[in-house]
Design an enzyme around this catalytic site. Structure first.
Site, PDB file in Angstrom:
ATOM      1  N   LYS A 194      45.260   2.739 133.522  1.00  0.00           N
ATOM      2  CA  LYS A 194      46.477   3.033 132.772  1.00  0.00           C
ATOM      3  C   LYS A 194      46.515   2.106 131.568  1.00  0.00           C
ATOM      4  CE  LYS A 194      51.489   3.244 132.999  1.00  0.00           C
ATOM      5  NZ  LYS A 194      52.697   3.219 133.832  1.00  0.00           N
ATOM      6  N   LYS A 247      45.180   7.480 132.476  1.00  0.00           N
ATOM      7  CA  LYS A 247      46.418   7.755 131.754  1.00  0.00           C
ATOM      8  C   LYS A 247      46.469   6.932 130.471  1.00  0.00           C
ATOM      9  CE  LYS A 247      51.338   7.091 132.299  1.00  0.00           C
ATOM     10  NZ  LYS A 247      52.388   6.565 133.116  1.00  0.00           N
TER      11      LYS A 247
HETATM   12  C1  PBG Z   1      56.303   3.630 134.599  1.00  0.00           C
HETATM   13  C2  PBG Z   1      55.649   4.865 134.098  1.00  0.00           C
HETATM   14  C3  PBG Z   1      55.464   5.207 132.746  1.00  0.00           C
HETATM   15  C4  PBG Z   1      54.940   6.509 132.743  1.00  0.00           C
HETATM   16  C5  PBG Z   1      54.793   6.911 134.070  1.00  0.00           C
HETATM   17  N1  PBG Z   1      55.216   5.875 134.909  1.00  0.00           N
HETATM   18  C6  PBG Z   1      55.825   4.483 131.497  1.00  0.00           C
HETATM   19  C7  PBG Z   1      55.351   3.124 131.264  1.00  0.00           C
HETATM   20  O1  PBG Z   1      54.390   2.628 131.861  1.00  0.00           O
HETATM   21  O2  PBG Z   1      55.990   2.475 130.436  1.00  0.00           O
HETATM   22  C8  PBG Z   1      54.648   7.285 131.490  1.00  0.00           C
HETATM   23  C9  PBG Z   1      54.541   8.756 131.610  1.00  0.00           C
HETATM   24  C10 PBG Z   1      54.623   9.509 130.336  1.00  0.00           C
HETATM   25  O3  PBG Z   1      54.654   8.956 129.219  1.00  0.00           O
HETATM   26  O4  PBG Z   1      54.675  10.750 130.427  1.00  0.00           O
HETATM   27  N2  PBG Z   1      55.638   2.792 135.414  1.00  0.00           N
END
Ligand code: PBG
Length: 323
Positions: A194, A247
């Protein structure tokens, strides 16, 4: 000329026959935002076509999706500010509406596959995924909080946990905690690679979950790094993850491809909020053909190696397939 590749593109029947990649509705996971107001349905400004659903509308949205052959969902809670604190205690509170919603959905639609979000940010007064002290995000102090959140979600009936926090060692810690409570059947889809991405902007707006101070760069990965994703993948596999996720998806197709080539668990990719918003915005202006560009995006993610795609396009894609 001995070779004429164009012969294999001559008619739609031939193109269909030689097509290498197909996207199926049943490999998609549809993200849904939840709020604690049963009859509410609020439009999300930065995500046209997506809503914050109260329970009644959530059930309706899931029913419509199931009728389209779309049966997997990831749920995200929008929590009121006054319920947020340093330790995200509302995430495992008895009265937590998100946990009640999981129960209600599983009761009404046992055939639906439900995935959760495991991270502190929707519940944290600091807006970070981990426990904050003196401006630092503490790793080991976060793990027991995530364990409590995960067990509460498992008790509510979740099928797959989605740790999105990027703390070190969290997959092993969650696996131990779950097995210790008899939840051997609850799976873990780890947000393995991520990245600290600008493409989460619309999501943070949807949940009002942006960090109050600083950024997420001490735990989410540097977008410049490729080999590091393999290191994270090896750790998650070792710690017992059932699925590995990359991601965002579109700017990270090389990472999806690397994980697919090196790991033998299913690979998923999160086609995130900013990727959705970009296409919607261009389509609204008439600058791009949405009906063609949307499936092209999903196809590219699957072609790169994703077995599963989390995408806000899921329902519209399922509708297009039905037609
Ligand atoms: C939070 C989380 C995020 C997303 C999914 N879970 C945002 C972040 O890490 O700030 C983002 C998903 C998206 O942008 O569609 N842990």
């Amino acid at each position: 000329m001995q070779q004429r590749p164009r012969r294999n593109r001559r008619t739609e029947a031939i193109r269909g026959m030689v097509r290498e990649t197909r996207v199926h509705t049943d490999q998609l996971i549809y993200p849904l935002f939840l709020i604690n107001d049963a009859n509410a349905k609020e439009a999300i400004n930065a995500l046209p076509g997506q809503y914050r659903f109260g329970l009644n509308h959530l059930l309706k949205e899931i029913e419509e999706s199931l009728n389209l052959g779309l049966s997997s969902f990831v749920l995200f809670p929008g929590v009121a500010d006054e319920l947020k604190d340093k330790t995200a205690s509302y995430s495992y509170a008895e009265e937590n509406f998100y946990l009640h919603a999981i129960r209600a959905v599983k009761e009404r639609f046992p055939e639906a596959c439900l995935m959760s979000d495991v991270a502190m940010d929707p519940y944290s007064a600091d807006g970070h995924d981990g426990f904050v002290q003196d401006g630092k995000i503490l790793n080991d102090e976060t793990l027991p909080i995530l364990n409590k959140m995960a067990i509460a979600q498992a008790q509510a009936g979740i099928d797959i946990l989605g740790p999105s926090d990027m703390m070190d060692g969290r997959v092993a810690s969650l696996r131990d905690a779950l097995d210790g409570k008899g939840f051997e059947e609850v799976a873990i889809m780890s947000y393995t690679a991520k990245y600290a991405s600008a493409f989460y902007g619309p999501f943070r707006e949807a949940l009002d979950s942006a960090p109050k101070a600083g950024d997420k760069k001490t735990y989410q990965m540097d977008p410049a790094n490729r080999r590091e994703a393999l290191r994270e993948a090896a750790l998650d596999m070792d710690e017992g993850a059932d699925y590995l996720m990359v991601k965002p998806a579109l700017c990270y197709l090389d990472i999806i491809s690397d994980l697919k080539a090196n790991c033998d668990v299913p690979i998923s990719a999160y086609n995130v909020s900013g990727e959705y918003a970009m296409l919607k915005a261009a389509a609204e202006r008439g600058w791009i053909n949405y009906e063609q560009a949307m499936p092209e995006m999903l196809t590219s993610i699957v072609r790169a190696g994703a077995d599963i795609v989390l995408t806000y396009f899921a329902k519209e894609f399922a509708q297009m397939q039905k037609r």
